[in-house]
Design a protein around this motif. Structure first.
Motif, PDB file in Angstrom:
ATOM      1  N   GLY A  51      -7.925   3.879  -4.523  1.00 42.28           N
ATOM      2  CA  GLY A  51      -7.251   2.602  -4.252  1.00 42.28           C
ATOM      3  C   GLY A  51      -5.869   2.809  -3.672  1.00 42.28           C
ATOM      4  O   GLY A  51      -5.484   2.160  -2.690  1.00 42.28           O
ATOM      5  N   ASN A  52      -5.106   3.721  -4.253  1.00 48.00           N
ATOM      6  CA  ASN A  52      -3.749   3.962  -3.806  1.00 48.00           C
ATOM      7  C   ASN A  52      -3.723   4.586  -2.414  1.00 48.00           C
ATOM      8  O   ASN A  52      -2.876   4.255  -1.588  1.00 48.00           O
ATOM      9  CB  ASN A  52      -3.044   4.855  -4.829  1.00 48.00           C
ATOM     10  N   THR A  53      -4.668   5.469  -2.145  1.00 57.17           N
ATOM     11  CA  THR A  53      -4.751   6.095  -0.820  1.00 57.17           C
ATOM     12  C   THR A  53      -5.124   5.056   0.241  1.00 57.17           C
ATOM     13  O   THR A  53      -4.533   5.042   1.330  1.00 57.17           O
ATOM     14  CB  THR A  53      -5.760   7.257  -0.834  1.00 57.17           C
ATOM     15  N   LEU A  54      -6.073   4.189  -0.070  1.00 59.23           N
ATOM     16  CA  LEU A  54      -6.447   3.145   0.895  1.00 59.23           C
ATOM     17  C   LEU A  54      -5.286   2.179   1.147  1.00 59.23           C
ATOM     18  O   LEU A  54      -5.093   1.717   2.274  1.00 59.23           O
ATOM     19  CB  LEU A  54      -7.691   2.395   0.420  1.00 59.23           C
ATOM     20  N   GLY A  55      -4.503   1.897   0.125  1.00 60.04           N
ATOM     21  CA  GLY A  55      -3.302   1.078   0.314  1.00 60.04           C
ATOM     22  C   GLY A  55      -2.302   1.766   1.232  1.00 60.04           C
ATOM     23  O   GLY A  55      -1.691   1.135   2.092  1.00 60.04           O
ATOM     24  N   ALA A  56      -2.147   3.079   1.057  1.00 61.51           N
ATOM     25  CA  ALA A  56      -1.238   3.842   1.917  1.00 61.51           C
ATOM     26  C   ALA A  56      -1.720   3.832   3.364  1.00 61.51           C
ATOM     27  O   ALA A  56      -0.922   3.721   4.295  1.00 61.51           O
ATOM     28  CB  ALA A  56      -1.112   5.274   1.402  1.00 61.51           C
TER      29      ALA A  56
END
Length: 141
Positions: A51-56
């Motif tokens: 999730g955090n990588t896709l947000g980045a």
């Protein structure tokens, strides 16, 4: 069983939002879920990392779009200008630190603005995000 999907989905959304230009607190959600012991730490870390990588990557995309519309870096905020200068000076490995509060989003944005190699950048961002969540998980297991 629906609660599991709802809670894991909530972690994913929290992690995604935390890595875009909106503030969030995915670390607290992850720590709570691990401390509660209802989920395997590995699952929680993987979901938060994705999730955090896709947000980045979303923030990266905003950098790409901004560079097309506003090619003059002087139109950017001071925070984004500093991030651009840092990424230009230090290179793609600065994206490992996109997990840092405040500057992390600007680093992702700068990576997109500078059109750094996408797949390499994604891997470096993923490694940094995973490392952060793994350390938090280790602290609460």
């Amino acid at each position: 069983m629906q609660d599991i999907g709802f809670e894991i989905g909530g972690l994913f959304i929290s992690a995604f939002i935390s890595s875009t230009i909106a503030p969030g607190g995915s670390e607290a959600v992850l720590a709570y879920m691990i401390a509660a012991g209802h989920y395997p730490a590995e699952l929680v870390v993987i979901v938060a990392t994705i999730g955090n990588t896709l947000g980045a990557i979303t923030t990266w995309g905003l950098g790409v779009l901004a560079a097309k519309k506003f090619p003059v870096a002087t139109l950017l905020s001071e925070n984004k200008q500093k991030a651009l200068a840092l990424v230009r000076q230090k290179g793609i490995w600065t994206l490992f630190f996109t997990w840092l509060p405040v500057v992390g989003d600007a680093l992702c944005f700068a990576g997109g603005w500078l059109k750094l190699p996408f797949l390499q950048a994604c891997l470096i961002i993923l490694l940094g995000k995973f490392g952060r969540y793994a350390v938090i998980a280790w602290m609460f297991v």
